[in-house]
Design a protein around this motif. Structure first.
Motif, short mmCIF file in Angstrom:
data_model
loop_
_atom_site.label_atom_id
_atom_site.label_comp_id
_atom_site.label_asym_id
_atom_site.label_seq_id
_atom_site.Cartn_x
_atom_site.Cartn_y
_atom_site.Cartn_z
N GLY A 1 33.25 17.79 37.48
CA GLY A 1 34.17 17.94 38.61
C GLY A 1 34.54 19.38 38.91
O GLY A 1 35.38 19.63 39.78
N PHE A 2 33.92 20.35 38.20
CA PHE A 2 34.21 21.75 38.49
C PHE A 2 33.46 22.20 39.74
O PHE A 2 32.35 21.75 40.02
N ASN A 3 34.07 23.13 40.46
CA ASN A 3 33.39 23.74 41.60
C ASN A 3 32.41 24.77 41.07
O ASN A 3 32.77 25.61 40.25
N THR A 4 31.16 24.72 41.52
CA THR A 4 30.14 25.64 41.01
C THR A 4 29.63 26.59 42.08
O THR A 4 28.59 27.23 41.90
N GLN A 5 30.35 26.69 43.19
CA GLN A 5 29.89 27.58 44.25
C GLN A 5 30.21 29.04 43.97
O GLN A 5 29.56 29.93 44.50
N GLY A 6 31.20 29.31 43.14
CA GLY A 6 31.56 30.68 42.82
C GLY A 6 32.58 31.24 43.79
O GLY A 6 32.78 30.72 44.88
N PRO A 7 33.21 32.35 43.40
CA PRO A 7 34.30 32.91 44.21
C PRO A 7 33.84 33.57 45.51
O PRO A 7 34.65 33.86 46.38
N PHE A 8 32.52 33.83 45.63
CA PHE A 8 32.04 34.54 46.82
C PHE A 8 31.21 33.65 47.74
O PHE A 8 30.46 34.14 48.57
N ALA A 9 31.37 32.33 47.60
CA ALA A 9 30.57 31.42 48.42
C ALA A 9 30.88 31.58 49.91
O ALA A 9 30.02 31.43 50.76
N GLY A 10 32.14 31.89 50.21
CA GLY A 10 32.53 32.03 51.61
C GLY A 10 32.51 33.47 52.09
O GLY A 10 33.04 33.78 53.15
N GLY A 11 31.89 34.38 51.33
CA GLY A 11 31.86 35.78 51.71
C GLY A 11 32.67 36.61 50.74
O GLY A 11 33.33 36.08 49.84
N PHE A 12 32.63 37.92 50.88
CA PHE A 12 33.36 38.80 49.98
C PHE A 12 33.75 40.07 50.72
O PHE A 12 33.13 40.47 51.69
N GLY A 13 34.81 40.69 50.25
CA GLY A 13 35.28 41.92 50.88
C GLY A 13 34.54 43.12 50.33
O GLY A 13 33.47 42.99 49.73
N ASP A 14 35.10 44.29 50.55
CA ASP A 14 34.45 45.48 50.02
C ASP A 14 34.63 45.52 48.51
O ASP A 14 35.34 44.71 47.91
N LEU A 15 33.96 46.48 47.90
CA LEU A 15 33.94 46.53 46.44
C LEU A 15 35.31 46.78 45.84
O LEU A 15 35.67 46.21 44.81
N GLU A 16 36.11 47.61 46.50
CA GLU A 16 37.46 47.86 45.99
C GLU A 16 38.30 46.59 46.03
O GLU A 16 39.06 46.30 45.11
N GLU A 17 38.15 45.81 47.10
CA GLU A 17 38.90 44.56 47.22
C GLU A 17 38.51 43.60 46.09
O GLU A 17 39.36 42.92 45.51
N VAL A 18 37.22 43.58 45.75
CA VAL A 18 36.75 42.70 44.66
C VAL A 18 37.42 43.09 43.36
O VAL A 18 37.95 42.25 42.63
N PHE A 19 37.43 44.38 43.04
CA PHE A 19 38.02 44.81 41.78
C PHE A 19 39.53 44.63 41.76
O PHE A 19 40.11 44.29 40.73
N ASN A 20 40.18 44.86 42.89
CA ASN A 20 41.62 44.61 42.96
C ASN A 20 41.92 43.15 42.69
O ASN A 20 42.86 42.79 42.01
#
Length: 378
Positions: A75-94
């Motif tokens: 029942g876990f979601n396996t799409q990952g945190p970036f399935a719907g897109g991702f911001g810039d690299l600084e946003e990811v690290f923040n």
């Protein structure tokens, strides 16, 4: 299917700190802002899936035993945190590490977030209480949540129908203004975010009456939640994109559901096994017996072997809790034997126990028993 440990370049005994360090390094290499290779986006999404799984103890244990298919079955979601897109690299690290690149990533002071860029919505949490049997066999429950959705009236623009956002007169649409401060040391000039448009470069003169210019509004929503069989107290589930709506076209956040299992007055849980106690008489313990007991599947007969000792366990195989990773696999029902010594007995029982005591002491049981019987009626 890719191996999450290989994706991050760590071994299977890696600590969380080692996994974090590996993710930082690999994210810096494969983020599409940095790496323009055609495969960079796919590899970066794989990194997110691997990191999210291996940093969660419950997910990692399931993945180690059953792989990605096991996560899905559990029942876990396996799409990952970036399935719907991702911001810039600084946003990811923040987002992942709580602020800034740090650690010498070589990006200087960092960029200001573009207020017009798509922003992911907030994640939400919902706590659900269920009883012991519901946790064992799973259930589907309808729940209500209050979350932010895109305003249907203005389609997220925040402007009244027929109106459009207007260029900010204070910053000329730049989103930033020059500000001069006079001090004893002289005049200092700096570029700051425009306080009138908050960096957007546009303002809404005629806001939408339904969302008051926010572009989003709080609504109540009903959701069917399928809780898998075998969940334990504290288990977590994630429903993708059921959190608050994003802004500027950003994806919605996720809804995290935390399961609270009410304890059973009869069963104790030990992994996928259940434990109950069974009181037996000395006669049952010596001679053995067959009795009916309550199990998760209804009443079942359990055989007490002759000579069973206090504290011994009689096992009913397959009558325990389903494995959350493999529902077809169930634990056992462990019956702990408790030999109860009676504190009050009848005259007949007293005679029989007396006879037994004489036998065990090597005396003539028949004579001794007759004498005791005579003595009882004098």
């Amino acid at each position: 299917m890719s191996d999450y440990y290989e994706i991050l370049g760590v071994d299977k005994n890696a600590t969380k700190d080692e996994i974090k360090s590996a993710f930082r390094k690999m994210a810096r290499k494969w983020h599409p802002d940095v790496n323009k290779a055609p495969e960079a986006e796919a590899k970066f999404k794989e990194l997110g899936k691997a990191y999210e799984t291996l940093m969660d103890d419950e997910k990692r244990a399931t993945y180690d035993r059953f792989g990605e298919d096991g996560l899905r079955d559990a029942g876990f979601n396996t799409q990952g945190p970036f399935a719907g897109g991702f911001g810039d690299l600084e946003e990811v690290f923040n987002s992942f590490f709580g602020g800034g690149f740090g650690g010498g990533f070589g990006f200087g002071g960092g960029r200001q977030r573009d207020p017009n860029a798509p922003q992911r919505g907030d994640d939400l949490r919902l706590d659900i209480s269920i009883n012991f049997e519901e946790a064992v066999f799973g259930l589907t429950r309808e729940v209500k949540i209050d979350h932010m959705e895109e305003c249907p009236t203005c389609k997220g623009t925040g402007a009244k129908e027929g109106a459009k956002p207007e260029t900010c007169k204070h910053c000329g649409g730049q989103g930033r203004i020059q500000q001069t401060t006079r001090t004893v040391l002289g005049h200092f000039t700096q570029i700051v975010t425009c306080p009138h448009c908050h960096g957007k470069g546009t303002v809404i003169s005629n806001p939408c009456p339904d969302c008051h210019g926010e572009g989003r509004k709080t609504v109540e929503k009903k959701i069917e939640v399928k809780i898998p069989a075998g969940v334990d107290n504290g288990s977590k589930m994630r429903l993708s994109h059921e959190g608050d709506a994003g802004s500027n076209g950003g994806v919605a956040g996720d809804l995290y559901i935390v399961i609270h299992v009410n304890p059973s007055p009869y069963y104790q849980r030990d992994g996928i096994n259940v434990i109950t106690k069974l009181d037996v008489t000395p006669a049952q313990a010596v001679l053995g017996d067959t009795v009916k007991i309550k199990t998760l599947d209804g009443e079942k007969a359990v055989t007490i072997p002759p000579g069973v000792q206090h504290g011994e366990i009689v096992k009913i195989k397959g009558a325990g809790i389903p494995s959350i990773s493999k529902p077809s696999l169930r634990g056992d029902h462990l019956v702990v034997i408790s030999v109860k010594i009676p504190t009050r007995i009848s005259n007949n029982e007293r005679v029989l126990y007396s006879k037994l005591l004489d036998i065990q002491n090597g005396k003539d049981a028949d004579i001794s028993a007759k004498e005791r019987i005579k003595g009882m009626f004098k």
